[in-house]
Design a protein around this motif. Sequence first.
Motif, PDB file in Angstrom:
ATOM      1  N   TYR A 165       1.089  -1.234  -0.399  1.00 11.00           N
ATOM      2  CA  TYR A 165       0.027  -0.060   0.113  1.00 11.00           C
ATOM      3  C   TYR A 165       0.922   1.092   0.163  1.00 11.00           C
ATOM      4  O   TYR A 165       0.799   2.157  -0.569  1.00 11.00           O
ATOM      5  CB  TYR A 165      -1.177  -0.346   1.132  1.00 11.00           C
ATOM      6  CG  TYR A 165      -1.868   1.185   1.654  1.00 11.00           C
ATOM      7  CD1 TYR A 165      -2.689   1.936   0.455  1.00 11.00           C
ATOM      8  CD2 TYR A 165      -1.317   2.560   2.508  1.00 11.00           C
ATOM      9  CE1 TYR A 165      -3.547   2.897   1.261  1.00 11.00           C
ATOM     10  CE2 TYR A 165      -1.778   2.986   2.620  1.00 11.00           C
ATOM     11  CZ  TYR A 165      -3.129   3.846   2.154  1.00 11.00           C
ATOM     12  OH  TYR A 165      -3.874   4.792   2.144  1.00 11.00           O
ATOM     13  N   LEU A 166       1.955   0.997   0.588  1.00  9.79           N
ATOM     14  CA  LEU A 166       2.954   2.447   1.081  1.00  9.79           C
ATOM     15  C   LEU A 166       3.257   3.176  -0.498  1.00  9.79           C
ATOM     16  O   LEU A 166       3.188   4.240  -0.440  1.00  9.79           O
ATOM     17  CB  LEU A 166       3.584   2.669   1.925  1.00  9.79           C
ATOM     18  CG  LEU A 166       3.245   2.442   3.807  1.00  9.79           C
ATOM     19  CD1 LEU A 166       4.154   1.773   4.464  1.00  9.79           C
ATOM     20  CD2 LEU A 166       1.958   3.587   3.675  1.00  9.79           C
ATOM     21  N   THR A 170       2.507   6.130  -1.562  1.00 13.00           N
ATOM     22  CA  THR A 170       3.707   7.513  -2.000  1.00 13.00           C
ATOM     23  C   THR A 170       3.799   7.527  -3.845  1.00 13.00           C
ATOM     24  O   THR A 170       4.063   9.269  -4.337  1.00 13.00           O
ATOM     25  CB  THR A 170       4.697   6.610  -2.201  1.00 13.00           C
ATOM     26  OG1 THR A 170       4.967   6.555  -0.666  1.00 13.00           O
ATOM     27  CG2 THR A 170       6.296   7.250  -2.300  1.00 13.00           C
ATOM     28  N   ALA A 171       3.317   6.023  -4.807  1.00 16.66           N
ATOM     29  CA  ALA A 171       3.801   6.683  -5.711  1.00 16.66           C
ATOM     30  C   ALA A 171       2.214   8.389  -6.500  1.00 16.66           C
ATOM     31  O   ALA A 171       2.055   9.271  -7.201  1.00 16.66           O
ATOM     32  CB  ALA A 171       3.269   5.708  -6.927  1.00 16.66           C
ATOM     33  N   VAL A 172       1.365   8.219  -5.789  1.00 17.63           N
ATOM     34  CA  VAL A 172      -0.464   8.953  -6.327  1.00 17.63           C
ATOM     35  C   VAL A 172       0.052  10.117  -6.132  1.00 17.63           C
ATOM     36  O   VAL A 172       0.135  10.971  -6.618  1.00 17.63           O
ATOM     37  CB  VAL A 172      -1.119   7.762  -5.632  1.00 17.63           C
ATOM     38  CG1 VAL A 172      -2.558   9.049  -6.107  1.00 17.63           C
ATOM     39  CG2 VAL A 172      -1.413   6.687  -6.235  1.00 17.63           C
ATOM     40  N   LEU A 173       0.774   9.882  -4.091  1.00 18.49           N
ATOM     41  CA  LEU A 173       1.049  11.171  -3.790  1.00 18.49           C
ATOM     42  C   LEU A 173       2.024  12.193  -4.898  1.00 18.49           C
ATOM     43  O   LEU A 173       1.745  13.388  -4.950  1.00 18.49           O
ATOM     44  CB  LEU A 173       1.620  11.105  -2.625  1.00 18.49           C
ATOM     45  CG  LEU A 173       0.062  10.519  -1.193  1.00 18.49           C
ATOM     46  CD1 LEU A 173       0.970  10.977  -0.669  1.00 18.49           C
ATOM     47  CD2 LEU A 173      -0.623  11.688  -1.096  1.00 18.49           C
ATOM     48  N   THR A 183       5.198   0.636 -11.518  1.00 16.40           N
ATOM     49  CA  THR A 183       6.865   0.192 -11.802  1.00 16.40           C
ATOM     50  C   THR A 183       6.951   0.288  -9.864  1.00 16.40           C
ATOM     51  O   THR A 183       7.864  -0.115  -9.648  1.00 16.40           O
ATOM     52  CB  THR A 183       7.793   1.451 -12.447  1.00 16.40           C
ATOM     53  OG1 THR A 183       7.581   1.581 -13.458  1.00 16.40           O
ATOM     54  CG2 THR A 183       9.409   1.201 -12.522  1.00 16.40           C
ATOM     55  N   ALA A 184       6.306   1.271  -9.354  1.00 21.14           N
ATOM     56  CA  ALA A 184       6.647   1.542  -8.095  1.00 21.14           C
ATOM     57  C   ALA A 184       5.927  -0.177  -7.438  1.00 21.14           C
ATOM     58  O   ALA A 184       6.599  -0.705  -5.891  1.00 21.14           O
ATOM     59  CB  ALA A 184       5.991   2.928  -7.155  1.00 21.14           C
ATOM     60  N   VAL A 185       5.113  -0.606  -7.112  1.00 22.58           N
ATOM     61  CA  VAL A 185       4.449  -1.857  -7.112  1.00 22.58           C
ATOM     62  C   VAL A 185       4.949  -2.972  -7.837  1.00 22.58           C
ATOM     63  O   VAL A 185       5.680  -3.778  -6.599  1.00 22.58           O
ATOM     64  CB  VAL A 185       3.048  -1.925  -7.806  1.00 22.58           C
ATOM     65  CG1 VAL A 185       2.367  -2.704  -7.073  1.00 22.58           C
ATOM     66  CG2 VAL A 185       2.293  -0.248  -6.963  1.00 22.58           C
ATOM     67  N   GLY A 186       5.641  -2.665  -8.665  1.00 23.53           N
ATOM     68  CA  GLY A 186       6.710  -4.232  -9.010  1.00 23.53           C
ATOM     69  C   GLY A 186       7.912  -4.255  -8.073  1.00 23.53           C
ATOM     70  O   GLY A 186       7.866  -4.969  -7.866  1.00 23.53           O
ATOM     71  N   GLN A 237      11.478   5.694  -4.824  1.00 21.90           N
ATOM     72  CA  GLN A 237       9.998   5.324  -4.794  1.00 21.90           C
ATOM     73  C   GLN A 237       9.385   4.080  -4.153  1.00 21.90           C
ATOM     74  O   GLN A 237       7.567   3.574  -3.861  1.00 21.90           O
ATOM     75  CB  GLN A 237       9.561   5.582  -5.821  1.00 21.90           C
ATOM     76  CG  GLN A 237       9.964   7.297  -6.282  1.00 21.90           C
ATOM     77  CD  GLN A 237       9.088   8.066  -5.354  1.00 21.90           C
ATOM     78  OE1 GLN A 237       8.204   8.811  -5.123  1.00 21.90           O
ATOM     79  NE2 GLN A 237      10.422   9.245  -5.436  1.00 21.90           N
ATOM     80  N   VAL A 238       9.947   3.904  -2.639  1.00 23.97           N
ATOM     81  CA  VAL A 238       9.115   2.445  -2.425  1.00 23.97           C
ATOM     82  C   VAL A 238       8.509   2.691  -1.065  1.00 23.97           C
ATOM     83  O   VAL A 238       7.267   2.437  -0.697  1.00 23.97           O
ATOM     84  CB  VAL A 238       9.683   1.483  -2.220  1.00 23.97           C
ATOM     85  CG1 VAL A 238       9.383   0.488  -1.671  1.00 23.97           C
ATOM     86  CG2 VAL A 238       9.783   0.894  -3.818  1.00 23.97           C
ATOM     87  N   SER A 239       9.144   3.504   0.149  1.00 23.98           N
ATOM     88  CA  SER A 239       8.679   3.548   0.384  1.00 23.98           C
ATOM     89  C   SER A 239       9.624   3.753   1.723  1.00 23.98           C
ATOM     90  O   SER A 239      10.099   2.300   1.989  1.00 23.98           O
ATOM     91  CB  SER A 239       7.834   4.025   1.673  1.00 23.98           C
ATOM     92  OG  SER A 239       7.185   3.768   2.803  1.00 23.98           O
TER      93      SER A 239
END
Length: 393
Positions: A165-166, A170-173, A183-186, A237-239
Amino acid sequence: MHSTAIALIQLGAVFFGLGLLGKMAWRIGISPIPLYLIGGLAFGEGGLVPLHGIEEFAHLSSEIGVVLLLLLLGLEYSAAELVTGLKRSWMAGVLDIALNATPGVIAALVLGWGPVGALAMGGVTYISSSGIIAKVLGDLGRLGNRETPVVLSVLVFEDLAMALYLPILTAVLAGVSFVGGLTAVGISLAAITVVLVVALKFGRYVSALVDSPDPEVFLLKVLGAALLVAGVASQLQVSAAVGAFLLGIAISGSTAENATRMLEPLRDLFAAMFFVVFGLNTDPASIPPVLALAVALAVVTTATKVATGWWAAKWQGIGRMGRARAGAALVARGEFSIVIASLTVASGAVDGELAALATAYVLLMAVLGPVAARVVEPLANLTRKGEKNPATA
């Protein structure tokens, strides 16, 4: 007076005040989180005595606080425990998301905060406080209860859900494109997979890398590794929080136990600053307009968490009293909810009113959670007696 002297006086007053608030919380048997938030509200913008000159230190301290919170949370689990917990709790975990994220999503949409606000508020109302829950279970002597593994399995699922989720939040924000978000989720999924495989197959090598017989060297290596991994994760951008959590999972055995023992005081210090900084950045005048909504959310999400724990315990064949204790144990919200709200408000993508709502909500839930866990047995006994001896007209 010299600016350094003023900063030292202010920091000293803040830390000493936090100590007094923590002692007060310990005496009345609640989590100190609500009192830390209130302390931040009192000394922030619009508060009684605004603090100036320590903003940079306070901000960096709060970031370190988040990293240490998540690092020590990861140290509590081994990779094998995570995999086992995920297998046994995935149905309850899905129900947990549906029941407890939905109220926050609806509230954000009603307030006109759009999809981004809905994504953030869904996370705020969804995630339970592992720290508060673990402390309450220990204080009440329930760590050996039959329903406790069910509670911990749900918390494991929530923590893994946060690892996905984070990065999405983070990517959306950050306003990245759809491809960037994927890409961030991957990257996050790949990181989780790699860490679990490494921890399962080569965990002893990771532990040996940071281990040391000298306490000073050990502390420097573990803390340095946590900040390094968190920084790299944030750059990807993963947190930073997820990076620290995954490092904690990769460290196992006696190394994890020693790291937990040495880092706990540091975690408590910097985590306290994190909650204070969040309070500092929230205008107390913005809370009364959202207080009624915060109370409504508290009532609804208390019921939905109890329902989640009840169903999860029932699915494992646990009796009615154990189901009630499991449900009540999951009620508390705390550090993760504030982390989510802090990320969202800092990005400027959502109205600052979200910080006020999140603060009021966490204040209520961080107090209500421990109270619910304490009173659930007497209430359940009263209900049972009422069913056996119905009042006559």
